[in-house]
Design a protein around this motif. Sequence first.
Motif, mmCIF file in Angstrom:
data_model
loop_
_atom_site.group_PDB
_atom_site.id
_atom_site.type_symbol
_atom_site.label_atom_id
_atom_site.label_comp_id
_atom_site.label_asym_id
_atom_site.label_seq_id
_atom_site.Cartn_x
_atom_site.Cartn_y
_atom_site.Cartn_z
ATOM 1 N N ASP A 395 44.658 40.066 38.440
ATOM 2 C CA ASP A 395 44.787 38.934 37.546
ATOM 3 C C ASP A 395 43.984 38.806 36.318
ATOM 4 N N GLY A 396 42.662 39.589 36.545
ATOM 5 C CA GLY A 396 41.894 39.685 35.468
ATOM 6 C C GLY A 396 40.617 38.748 35.840
ATOM 7 N N ALA A 397 40.549 38.126 36.993
ATOM 8 C CA ALA A 397 39.385 37.495 37.259
ATOM 9 C C ALA A 397 38.349 38.426 37.805
ATOM 10 N N ILE A 398 37.206 38.525 37.070
ATOM 11 C CA ILE A 398 35.843 39.495 37.236
ATOM 12 C C ILE A 398 35.328 38.995 38.512
ATOM 13 N N ARG A 399 35.247 40.115 39.368
ATOM 14 C CA ARG A 399 34.333 39.679 40.576
ATOM 15 C C ARG A 399 33.095 40.240 40.498
ATOM 16 N N ALA A 400 32.754 41.196 39.901
ATOM 17 C CA ALA A 400 31.281 41.783 39.939
ATOM 18 C C ALA A 400 31.425 42.538 38.597
ATOM 19 N N TYR A 529 43.854 48.562 33.094
ATOM 20 C CA TYR A 529 44.474 49.239 34.519
ATOM 21 C C TYR A 529 44.884 48.148 35.301
ATOM 22 N N GLY A 530 44.468 46.755 35.164
ATOM 23 C CA GLY A 530 44.825 45.725 35.968
ATOM 24 C C GLY A 530 46.555 45.454 36.082
ATOM 25 N N ALA A 531 46.893 45.819 34.693
ATOM 26 C CA ALA A 531 48.643 45.805 34.637
ATOM 27 C C ALA A 531 48.887 46.675 35.670
ATOM 28 N N PHE A 532 48.481 48.040 35.831
ATOM 29 C CA PHE A 532 49.254 48.964 36.698
ATOM 30 C C PHE A 532 49.084 48.145 38.191
ATOM 31 N N ILE A 540 44.310 39.312 30.766
ATOM 32 C CA ILE A 540 43.000 39.149 29.984
ATOM 33 C C ILE A 540 41.763 38.839 30.736
ATOM 34 N N PRO A 541 40.977 39.727 30.885
ATOM 35 C CA PRO A 541 39.893 39.668 31.841
ATOM 36 C C PRO A 541 39.283 38.225 31.718
ATOM 37 N N SER A 561 47.254 32.490 32.964
ATOM 38 C CA SER A 561 47.609 32.862 31.697
ATOM 39 C C SER A 561 47.649 34.348 31.441
ATOM 40 N N GLY A 562 47.882 35.195 30.637
ATOM 41 C CA GLY A 562 47.979 36.540 30.471
ATOM 42 C C GLY A 562 48.852 37.111 29.411
ATOM 43 N N LEU A 563 49.245 38.130 29.521
ATOM 44 C CA LEU A 563 49.861 38.629 28.176
ATOM 45 C C LEU A 563 51.489 39.085 28.678
ATOM 46 N N GLY A 564 51.722 38.470 29.571
ATOM 47 C CA GLY A 564 53.306 38.446 30.134
ATOM 48 C C GLY A 564 53.421 40.014 30.632
ATOM 49 N N ARG A 565 54.593 40.271 31.022
ATOM 50 C CA ARG A 565 55.150 41.575 31.459
ATOM 51 C C ARG A 565 54.930 42.768 30.325
#
Length: 727
Positions: A395-400, A529-532, A540-541, A561-565
Amino acid sequence: MAQKRGRSEPNFDVPEGQPGRRGDLDLRLSREDRAGGGDTRSDGRVSRQTGKRSASRGNSQGRGASAKRKPRRSWIGRIVYGGVVLGLWAVIGLAGLIAYHASQLPPIDQLAVPKRPPNIAILASDGSLLANRGETGGRVVSIKELPPYLPRAFVAIEDRRFYQHFGVDPVGILRAIGQNLTRRGVAQGGSTLTQQLAKNLFLTQERTASRKIQEAILALWLEHKYTKDEILELYLNRVYFGAGAYGVEAAAQRYFGKPAKDVSLAQAAMLGGLVQAPSRLAPNRNLPAAQARAAQVLAAMQELGFASAQDVKVALAQPARPASVRGGGSANYVADLVMDVLDDYVGKFDTDITVQTTVDTSLQATAERALVDELNKQGARYNVAQGALVSMRPDGAIRALIGGRDYAQSQFNRATTAKRQPGSSFKPFVYLTAVEHGATPDTVRDDAPVKIGNWAPENYSHRYEGPVTLRTALAHSLNTVAVRLGQEVGPKAVVQTAQRLGITSPLQANGSIALGTSEVTLLEMVGAYGAFANGGTGVIPYVVASVKGSDGKVLYKRADSGLGRVISPDADGMMNAMMHEVFVSGTGKKADIPGWDLAGKSGTTQDYRDAWFIGFSGSLVTGVWLGNDDGELTKKVTGGNLPADIWKTYMVQALKGQTPVPLPNLNRWRKAPETTASVANAGPAGILNQIFGDDVAPAPQPEAPVRRTRQQRAEPNFIEKLFGIGE
């Protein structure tokens, strides 16, 4: 006849024998009757004759004159008198001096403690502190939060009469002078904690008599305005500890990696001793001196009853040591990113704020170890000095996020700021565009020489496999097929696809775009690549989850939020199937993790300048970049070797203990197991991919074509040399 009365004159005669007889009457002024206290001669000196005559008069007169005369002062009296006079003049002069310097300060009714610059505490997803930002380096703490021995350490070593004096301590000054002259006990200064606070709040650091007078005046004002505990709390939050740390919280985090409320007695003593000379006594620069000073603080605390003998004994046996921060603290790259985007979420603020991020401290540490260890082990051999890693949820949440090998050496964030050519890791956008124009993983294209104007791109192996499926072409990163597809759908369509998935850097819509020649950032690529990985939704990261004020009020909270499909489910399934083959039989085979469905793509640019590996599971997307800041060529670093090794090392730990998550929409397009060798594995090119695990995209420049000369074509290439083909 009546007798004529004549005018009578005054008669001063008195009978004989009566007092004041005429013969005895003396109307001359005595010495005492004269103005000025006695006879004077023409030269101004007192006449001794008059005095002698007066003394010879009657007993009553002699006693009266004698009683009026003042005794002459002794030399001791004169000294005392002179001292009193000088003291009075000194007091008057000092009062004038104080009044003058007081006039140089703001009016008392307008005097106020200046606001402390706000601190930005940046927290990990679990609430632990990642870093502090701002001028102070730490948040404000209440004295009630701290263990009692921490503020007492400062009182013991800096101002043992803090609770007795009125802001200025004459007794303390005299004692300090005596101790320093005799070199007995702990060396002390004459300034009280209140005076030190006044200096820190209002004055410069210059050492002048004028500043000391103003310091004393302000100390008296502080003592009148605030309680002792309030003054001590202000002091603990304002004093400088070195290394950019203002306040005890910042210092505890900076030197011991923990909040001030958790420091031990030994650590509290070291902090208390540090303020005397922060640069010289900083434990990370001069540990022996810091520990020796801490021992002095402990001795003073025991002497004053602030710490028991047993506790002091334990603290001396186990002296404090600074916490080591490996690699210069990669969390600072996260903190820098937070500061770059914070203005987008909150406006101006003048109090401390807390920023909750999406970063996982465990994953951050794992990513840092994976990158740094690989570079330490292989960097010199492959002539590669730098790297970056970004890992996020689908979903774009940065973990590292690792922006470089060592933050202490370089604060440049290569994950978010450096723009480099992505090479073949850009090809999924080309293939997605083709899929959206009707192609499938089983669509066949000819792997054969292709020419666009004067530009003739070649495969990494300089060999051609003939007709191949798109699944195989992407898995083995055949350049000619990618270029053909780019020409079929058009470079503009490829650019639009990449932008739709979240690439924001400028892209050149020319033939070479199919081979990733436009520069992008690692963060952009991982986000796209997150969309794949999430089934087709553009992301959106982001790193900021929420922002709170010092009072706990929520200033910002991220909403979904995001860019939609941006990809249809079918197109996403086909892309995941083709990129999954990269791990099954292609350039990412060595990065495969048993039990997990993985997909991704490697990339290497011309002459091994940049190497990429971006891959994902259904729960985590991670990208790695390696190269050199100055663009110097590496020694054959490809996306399929060192970046893939780092990627796997990190992902194995990141996915450890989790239940495998299937890739979205994959099963419909998953390739059935083969019983015979694939086309790509049949020839030298297939063998090369198994050995090196990647391709190298040439540097196609349609405007300035690059072609091998006749002499170069006549020379044996790397494949021919490796397998003995040709001369």
